[in-house]
Motif scaffolding. Structure first.
Motif, PDB file in Angstrom:
ATOM      1  N   THR A  21       0.833  -1.202   0.000  1.00  0.00           N
ATOM      2  CA  THR A  21       0.000   0.000   0.000  1.00  0.00           C
ATOM      3  C   THR A  21       0.869   1.253   0.000  1.00  0.00           C
ATOM      4  O   THR A  21       0.598   2.207  -0.722  1.00  0.00           O
ATOM      5  N   ILE A  22       1.915   1.238   0.784  1.00  0.00           N
ATOM      6  CA  ILE A  22       2.818   2.388   0.860  1.00  0.00           C
ATOM      7  C   ILE A  22       3.535   2.577  -0.477  1.00  0.00           C
ATOM      8  O   ILE A  22       3.669   3.694  -0.967  1.00  0.00           O
ATOM      9  N   ILE A  23       3.966   1.479  -1.070  1.00  0.00           N
ATOM     10  CA  ILE A  23       4.668   1.560  -2.363  1.00  0.00           C
ATOM     11  C   ILE A  23       3.737   2.135  -3.427  1.00  0.00           C
ATOM     12  O   ILE A  23       4.132   2.986  -4.217  1.00  0.00           O
ATOM     13  N   TYR A  24       2.481   1.665  -3.456  1.00  0.00           N
ATOM     14  CA  TYR A  24       1.521   2.208  -4.407  1.00  0.00           C
ATOM     15  C   TYR A  24       1.368   3.713  -4.213  1.00  0.00           C
ATOM     16  O   TYR A  24       1.362   4.473  -5.181  1.00  0.00           O
TER      17      TYR A  24
ATOM     18  N   LEU B 247       2.239   9.088  -6.181  1.00  0.00           N
ATOM     19  CA  LEU B 247       2.608  10.488  -5.970  1.00  0.00           C
ATOM     20  C   LEU B 247       3.684  10.923  -6.957  1.00  0.00           C
ATOM     21  O   LEU B 247       3.639  12.044  -7.471  1.00  0.00           O
ATOM     22  N   ASP B 248       4.638  10.037  -7.227  1.00  0.00           N
ATOM     23  CA  ASP B 248       5.678  10.353  -8.219  1.00  0.00           C
ATOM     24  C   ASP B 248       5.056  10.576  -9.601  1.00  0.00           C
ATOM     25  O   ASP B 248       5.379  11.544 -10.286  1.00  0.00           O
ATOM     26  N   ARG B 249       4.176   9.673  -9.985  1.00  0.00           N
ATOM     27  CA  ARG B 249       3.524   9.804 -11.300  1.00  0.00           C
ATOM     28  C   ARG B 249       2.628  11.045 -11.353  1.00  0.00           C
ATOM     29  O   ARG B 249       2.541  11.712 -12.379  1.00  0.00           O
TER      30      ARG B 249
ATOM     31  N   HIS C  56       3.651  18.330 -13.664  1.00  0.00           N
ATOM     32  CA  HIS C  56       4.734  19.053 -14.333  1.00  0.00           C
ATOM     33  C   HIS C  56       4.489  19.089 -15.844  1.00  0.00           C
ATOM     34  O   HIS C  56       4.703  20.119 -16.486  1.00  0.00           O
ATOM     35  N   ALA C  57       4.021  17.982 -16.392  1.00  0.00           N
ATOM     36  CA  ALA C  57       3.789  17.896 -17.835  1.00  0.00           C
ATOM     37  C   ALA C  57       2.643  18.793 -18.290  1.00  0.00           C
ATOM     38  O   ALA C  57       2.662  19.292 -19.419  1.00  0.00           O
TER      39      ALA C  57
ATOM     40  N   TYR D  38      -5.033  11.246  -9.334  1.00  0.00           N
ATOM     41  CA  TYR D  38      -4.314  10.421  -8.351  1.00  0.00           C
ATOM     42  C   TYR D  38      -5.013   9.078  -8.176  1.00  0.00           C
ATOM     43  O   TYR D  38      -4.369   8.028  -8.169  1.00  0.00           O
ATOM     44  N   LEU D  39      -6.331   9.096  -8.081  1.00  0.00           N
ATOM     45  CA  LEU D  39      -7.085   7.852  -7.933  1.00  0.00           C
ATOM     46  C   LEU D  39      -6.965   6.980  -9.185  1.00  0.00           C
ATOM     47  O   LEU D  39      -6.868   5.752  -9.088  1.00  0.00           O
ATOM     48  N   GLU D  40      -6.954   7.602 -10.349  1.00  0.00           N
ATOM     49  CA  GLU D  40      -6.771   6.851 -11.592  1.00  0.00           C
ATOM     50  C   GLU D  40      -5.397   6.175 -11.622  1.00  0.00           C
ATOM     51  O   GLU D  40      -5.275   5.021 -12.031  1.00  0.00           O
ATOM     52  N   ILE D  41      -4.400   6.900 -11.185  1.00  0.00           N
ATOM     53  CA  ILE D  41      -3.040   6.343 -11.158  1.00  0.00           C
ATOM     54  C   ILE D  41      -2.979   5.168 -10.184  1.00  0.00           C
ATOM     55  O   ILE D  41      -2.399   4.122 -10.502  1.00  0.00           O
TER      56      ILE D  41
END
Length: 49
Positions: free
Chosen positions: A5-8, A13-15, A21-22, A36-39
């Protein structure tokens, strides 16, 4: 809390930061949360396959 869960969350957050930024311009909070939910959903689906 599972480590997965933490890794996800960290990966999402990184994505999300890369996506923000993009886009190059500020986004509404609702749009950011939705993305964020989609990611997160994409990460879970990728893991299940």
């Amino acid at each position: 809390m599972e480590a997965r869960t933490i890794i996800y969350g960290e990966m999402a957050l990184d994505r999300l930061a890369q996506w923000l930024h993009a886009t190059g311009e500020p986004q509404d909070l609702e749009v950011v949360v939705r993305r964020y939910l989609e990611i997160l959903r994409e990460l879970v689906v990728e893991e299940q396959q």
